[in-house]
Design an enzyme around this catalytic site. Structure first.
Site, mmCIF file in Angstrom:
data_model
loop_
_atom_site.group_PDB
_atom_site.id
_atom_site.type_symbol
_atom_site.label_atom_id
_atom_site.label_comp_id
_atom_site.label_asym_id
_atom_site.label_seq_id
_atom_site.Cartn_x
_atom_site.Cartn_y
_atom_site.Cartn_z
ATOM 1 C CD GLU A 114 -17.852 46.472 -55.229
ATOM 2 O OE1 GLU A 114 -18.670 45.953 -56.021
ATOM 3 O OE2 GLU A 114 -18.022 46.535 -54.019
ATOM 4 C CE LYS A 116 -22.356 45.212 -64.918
ATOM 5 N NZ LYS A 116 -22.561 43.819 -65.182
ATOM 6 C CE1 TYR A 226 -22.967 41.712 -56.572
ATOM 7 C CE2 TYR A 226 -21.108 40.732 -57.703
ATOM 8 C CZ TYR A 226 -22.464 40.936 -57.592
ATOM 9 O OH TYR A 226 -23.305 40.365 -58.482
ATOM 10 C CB CYS A 431 -39.204 21.739 -92.784
ATOM 11 S SG CYS A 431 -37.624 22.575 -92.864
#
Ligand code: IVH
Length: 669
Positions: A114, A116, A226, A431
């Protein structure tokens, strides 16, 4: 219209719209025009608003976006969501194949190949043909309940049409943003002068977690399935599962193929590596699965992935481009990250302008010179990587890159601790990016989840001098917020309400939100489970901290330093005074009693009084353990309604004690 007439009409419209949805999405047919369909949908929507008690839980109106989901509930997966082992070349794939042959002791088995799919994994739970829950992968054990958003995906059936499906089952697949939709959305965003989406995969994962399902619906996600899971499914192979899922109305990519040997698998890979550009979505490889379920069971799993499947990953695309400059970003902990500013280049369909360079060591490893041409690669990660320098293109007199010595934002000299690769700006308190980063972290979703306050608002509060530390958020007034640019009555009210609501967040979230260096979510949870209150945590010695599971020297030292610092203590005191939670609730405590000390439980089915997660918490809080599968070592199977018969049977065979909800309550009473 009276109640009875409304009910009849709502029933009729619901039924009819489900029918047309099914025809359209699952059979590619239409019997009514879009106009007629929309009119019926609109009528149903109006009736549902007038008679909300008559609205069906799976109404077709959910497809166009139901409403706002504030918090996604975390839920336990019935079966863990594992990952796949990866192979990157023919040799590794053949090694996988040889292992399968050896373990099965034959070479007559078949594979199903199949695509991916490069999207976001999703688990869909159906009961009696109705979609009851959609859960993201999360950490594999538990994920987010995103049902409302998933219901907007038109190819996911909310109600199954054809019969023949099991009473309870789960399907898994990949939610994706079709490339076409991705491009359309980006065109629109660019037109509106807004930042564009990075890539389809990212966009899909961002979209599925959006809070307004109307926006999700508008994006047009899609989903390929799937996997089929469940008890007693009467399915013998993956091929059969794919066919059955298709017949029940699920969207199965037609690209799968049965392969009888490795040659056929390699041909499939070769074919799709070239052809994948024609697919509606991105794919990053091919998945190879042993077809027979009996053989899959025989091969079993490792801790992380099945032995019966592997993913063949395509080589990441790479390109050469000009390194225009290196900029340096300062994060909330003061960590400095160098970033490569690149001449725009296209990689796997995405425009790349920046890539992370990680730290000074990486720059040295690459041997970067200003004006170099570099190779950039996009692997599985979202941020592209600079992999090498294109030396052939280097100009003779190009100077080597020299790492900065002072903070680009506040000018303080950077420090680099022994054994660490990262430079830090030590000016934690003044800062600006560190202050802003801490504020942003505090309100972020996994911390206090104040969703009405984002990065932009935080910056506005800071620039106006309204907020300097996280504690200042709790002194913000409606008048302060409404006076800022872009705020209207409602949004300003939301900010104030969102901040007030965060006082209800549990201690572990508050502790994580403080942003103590190295204290991530898990560490915060462990500290809360162990110390229970902030007073005990403040008083903890280095040795006591080291006794907490998973806490090592580095973390212990950091926690100690944080609670020694008068300014941090001032913030904690102010947050406590504002009413935030600094004590563990019962379910957060590791062990409240030892009533279940050493006992192991499997929880299965549905319970009258508790969610499964709650039961898990109670077991742990009383010293017990929770496992996911029934084995001979298990002590109790906590059985709820509708639990899988095979689990029950296995427990009976192994002599595991089966207890009810009431028995369990008696145990912890
Ligand atoms: S089967 C045991 N099939 O890849 C895992 N997964 O690394 C069973 N994925 O989380 C998964 N396409 O999100 C399977 N055709 C496919 C897939 C696929 C993409 C993703 C999935 C999973 C990840 C595994």
């Amino acid at each position: 219209m009276d109640n009875t007439a409304a009910k009849a009409r709502i029933d009729f419209l619901t039924e009819t719209l489900h029918y047309h949805n099914h025809l359209y999405y699952n059979e590619n047919r239409i019997e009514v025009s879009d106009f007629e369909f929309d009119k019926m949908l609109e009528e149903l929507n109006t009736l549902e608003r007038q008679f909300p008690e008559l609205k069906k839980p799976n109404s077709p109106t959910e497809r166009v976006g139901g409403g706002i989901t504030k918090n996604f509930e975390t839920v336990l997966h019935q079966y863990p969501m594992l990952s796949l082992s990866n192979t990157y070349n023919k040799e590794e794939l053949v090694e996988f194949h040889d292992r399968v042959i050896k373990n099965l002791d034959n070479d007559t088995f078949e594979y199903i190949c199949e695509q991916k799919f490069d999207g976001v994994a999703i688990s869909l739970i159906y009961k009696d043909g109705v979609l009851v829950r959609a859960i993201t992968r999360g950490d594999g054990e538990k994920g987010d309940d995103v049902t409302t958003n998933v219901k907007t995906i038109k190819t996911i059936p909310i109600v199954l049409k054809s019969g023949g499906y099991p009473a309870a089952f789960e399907v898994r697949g990949e939610v994706f943003l079709p490339r076409k939709n991705f491009e359309k959305i980006n065109e629109e965003l660019i037109k509106q002068g807004k930042p564009s989406l990075a890539n389809p995969r990212n966009s899909a994962s961002g979209t599925i977690k959006m809070q307004d399902s109307k926006v999700v619906a508008a994006r047009g996600l899609d989903c390929y399935l799937y996997s089929l899971l469940g008890e007693n499914l009467d399915v013998k192979s993956h091929e059969e599962a794919l066919q059955k899922m298709k017949s029940w109305g699920f969207n199965i990519s037609p690209t799968w193929q049965k392969c009888k040997d490795m040659d056929a698998v390699l041909k499939y890979i070769q074919h799709w590596e070239l052809k994948r550009k024609d697919l509606p979505l991105d794919t990053d490889g091919v998945v190879i699965k042993v077809n027979s379920y009996a053989e899959q069971r025989f091969l079993g799993m490792t801790a992380k992935s099945p032995r019966w499947a592997t993913a063949f990953k395509y080589k990441p695309e790479n390109a050469s481009t000009l390194l225009k400059a290196i900029t340096y970003q300062v994060g909330r902990t003061g960590a400095v990250t160098p970033v490569a500013e690149l001449d725009e280049v296209e990689l796997s369909g995405t425009k790349v302008r920046r890539a992370s360079l990680h730290n000074a060591d990486e720059i040295e490893r690459l041997g970067l010179h200003l004006g170099d041409y570099v190779f950039v690669e996009k692997g599985g990660e979202i941020i592209p990587k600079v992999t090498a320098v294109d030396i052939a293109k280097r100009k003779a007199n190009a100077p080597a890159v020299v790492y900065i010595t002072h903070c680009p934002d506040c000018g303080t000299e950077l420090i680099r601790r022994e054994g660490e690769a990262v430079h830090y700006c030590p000016n934690e308190k003044a800062c600006p990016p560190q202050i802003l980063g801490k504020l942003e972290h505090f309100v972020s979703r996994n911390a206090l989840n104040i969703d009405s306050v984002g990065g932009k608002s935080v910056e506005q509060f800071y620039n106006k001098g309204l907020v300097r530390t996280v504690a200042d958020l709790y002194s913000l007034k409606y008048e302060d917020v409404i006076s800022l640019e872009g705020y209207k009555e409602k949004s300003a009210q939301n900010v104030i309400e969102g901040i007030a609501k965060s006082k209800e967040m549990p201690f572990k979230k508050v502790l994580f939100a403080l942003g103590i260096r190295f204290v991530g979510e898990t560490v915060a949870e462990k500290l809360v489970e162990h110390f229970l209150t902030v007073d005990k945590l403040k008083a903890a010695s280095f040795e006591e901290l080291m006794k907490v599971p998973e806490i090592g020297e580095r973390i212990a030292q950091s926690v100690l330093e944080y609670f020694k610092d008068p300014e941090s203590l001032k913030i904690v005191d102010a947050l406590q005074a504002a009413g935030l939670t600094f004590e563990a609730q019962a379910s957060e405590a590791k062990v409240l009693t030892d009533k279940l000390q050493g006992a192991s439980f499997v929880i299965s089915g549905v319970f009258a009084k508790y969610e499964r997660d709650q039961l898990k918490d109670i077991i742990i809080a009383n010293g017990g353990k929770v496992s996911s599968s029934v084995s001979g070592k298990l002590n109790y199977l906590l059985a709820g309604d509708g639990m899988g018969p095979s689990k029950l049977q296995k427990a009976q065979e192994l002599g595991v004690k089966i207890i009810s909800e009431a028995d369990f309550e008696a145990m912890i009473a």
